[in-house]
Structure formats: structure tokens, C-alpha cells
Design a protein around this motif. Sequence first.
Motif, PDB file in Angstrom:
ATOM      1  N   UNK A  84      39.215  38.012  23.386  1.00  0.00           N
ATOM      2  CA  UNK A  84      37.974  38.425  22.740  1.00  0.00           C
ATOM      3  C   UNK A  84      37.773  39.924  22.782  1.00  0.00           C
ATOM      4  N   UNK A  85      38.844  40.674  23.031  1.00  0.00           N
ATOM      5  CA  UNK A  85      38.754  42.131  23.046  1.00  0.00           C
ATOM      6  C   UNK A  85      38.334  42.633  24.405  1.00  0.00           C
ATOM      7  N   UNK A  86      39.254  42.630  25.358  1.00  0.00           N
ATOM      8  CA  UNK A  86      38.966  43.024  26.737  1.00  0.00           C
ATOM      9  C   UNK A  86      38.259  44.369  26.781  1.00  0.00           C
ATOM     10  N   UNK A  87      37.220  44.491  27.631  1.00  0.00           N
ATOM     11  CA  UNK A  87      36.510  45.765  27.739  1.00  0.00           C
ATOM     12  C   UNK A  87      37.373  46.872  28.337  1.00  0.00           C
ATOM     13  N   UNK A  88      38.314  46.504  29.188  1.00  0.00           N
ATOM     14  CA  UNK A  88      39.264  47.451  29.758  1.00  0.00           C
ATOM     15  C   UNK A  88      40.607  46.739  29.895  1.00  0.00           C
ATOM     16  N   UNK A  89      41.728  47.467  29.798  1.00  0.00           N
ATOM     17  CA  UNK A  89      43.049  46.826  29.856  1.00  0.00           C
ATOM     18  C   UNK A  89      43.283  45.998  31.123  1.00  0.00           C
ATOM     19  N   UNK A  90      42.691  46.400  32.243  1.00  0.00           N
ATOM     20  CA  UNK A  90      42.916  45.644  33.475  1.00  0.00           C
ATOM     21  C   UNK A  90      42.193  44.297  33.479  1.00  0.00           C
ATOM     22  N   UNK A  91      41.419  44.017  32.439  1.00  0.00           N
ATOM     23  CA  UNK A  91      40.737  42.722  32.317  1.00  0.00           C
ATOM     24  C   UNK A  91      41.447  41.779  31.349  1.00  0.00           C
ATOM     25  N   UNK A  92      42.573  42.204  30.749  1.00  0.00           N
ATOM     26  CA  UNK A  92      43.260  41.394  29.750  1.00  0.00           C
ATOM     27  C   UNK A  92      43.496  39.955  30.196  1.00  0.00           C
ATOM     28  N   UNK A  93      43.995  39.760  31.411  1.00  0.00           N
ATOM     29  CA  UNK A  93      44.347  38.408  31.854  1.00  0.00           C
ATOM     30  C   UNK A  93      43.257  37.742  32.680  1.00  0.00           C
ATOM     31  N   UNK A  94      42.112  38.400  32.849  1.00  0.00           N
ATOM     32  CA  UNK A  94      40.996  37.795  33.577  1.00  0.00           C
ATOM     33  C   UNK A  94      40.333  36.731  32.698  1.00  0.00           C
ATOM     34  N   UNK A 146      30.987  45.943  35.131  1.00  0.00           N
ATOM     35  CA  UNK A 146      29.615  46.424  35.063  1.00  0.00           C
ATOM     36  C   UNK A 146      28.592  45.473  35.654  1.00  0.00           C
ATOM     37  N   UNK A 147      28.991  44.222  35.934  1.00  0.00           N
ATOM     38  CA  UNK A 147      28.076  43.270  36.559  1.00  0.00           C
ATOM     39  C   UNK A 147      28.479  43.095  38.023  1.00  0.00           C
ATOM     40  N   UNK A 148      27.498  42.914  38.870  1.00  0.00           N
ATOM     41  CA  UNK A 148      27.759  42.722  40.289  1.00  0.00           C
ATOM     42  C   UNK A 148      28.209  41.299  40.572  1.00  0.00           C
ATOM     43  N   UNK A 149      29.236  41.173  41.394  1.00  0.00           N
ATOM     44  CA  UNK A 149      29.641  39.864  41.907  1.00  0.00           C
ATOM     45  C   UNK A 149      29.003  39.717  43.273  1.00  0.00           C
ATOM     46  N   UNK A 150      28.144  38.730  43.414  1.00  0.00           N
ATOM     47  CA  UNK A 150      27.400  38.544  44.657  1.00  0.00           C
ATOM     48  C   UNK A 150      27.742  37.191  45.267  1.00  0.00           C
TER      49      UNK A 150
END
Length: 135
Positions: free
Chosen positions: A38-48, A70-74
Motif C-alpha cells: 500500500x505504499x510503505x511510508x519508509x523503506x524499512x517498513x516494506x515487509x512490516x 509515528x505512532x507509539x507502541x505501548x
Amino acid sequence: MGSRLNPYISFAGDARQALEFYRAALGGTLALNTYEQYGAPTPDYNDKIMHGMLETDDGFALMAADTPPGMDHRPGNNISVSLSGDDAGALRGYWAKLSEGGTVAVPLEKQMWGDEFGMCVDRFGITWMVNITEE
């Protein structure tokens, strides 16, 4: 299809491994969509995992994703409740009631994957996601 209610868990980058573990434990069919699709926001998110869903033969449904940039993981607060289906009228009604007096994080509107989606935190601090599929 009507509507369904199920848990939605956010992970800090290991959603794929967690969902594969849950499939091994519970059985069923696993569908995974990556951020790259869906168009990764950054390249390091491609496979997430942007969205994953495990559906079992016993009728269990578990959804999960890697927390977006940009979102917190809590940990401890990383489970939401998801309402999804194709009964648009009923789901919009649930959305209106659940978001009343709460905070809307994502307005209920058409998204890049084609469905209507919204996310809010109700007045008791519970995160709700509503997804209306196209018929």
C-alpha cells in the motif's frame, strides 16, 4: 456477512512472527498485507504487516499489525476492538455511538484499500476500529 467483533493487536515490528505463531497454535487461514503493498511510508517498513488476519475453523478471528511509523507502541495498551463487516448502516451507527464523548484518531471515511475505516478512543479509554467493506 453482517458484522463481527474481534481483538486487534498492535506489535512493535514482529506481527508476522506473532500471527504465524498463533496460526500454529490455533490453526486456520492467515492473510497478511504488508506496508509495501500500500505504499510503505519508509523503506524499512516494506515487509512490516499493515494488516493481518487469522480466521480459524472454530470461528475465531484475530487481527494484528505492526505499529505504523509515528505512532507509539505501548505494550499493555496495544489491543483494540475491531468492528467490521458490510452492514454499513449498523456499523456507522456503532461508530457514532462509540466515538461520542471520545477522541477520533482517524475519521470514518474511505481509505486507500477501498473500505471505509475509522478509529477512535471511547470515553472510557478503549480504542475501537470500525471497517465497512464494500459490497
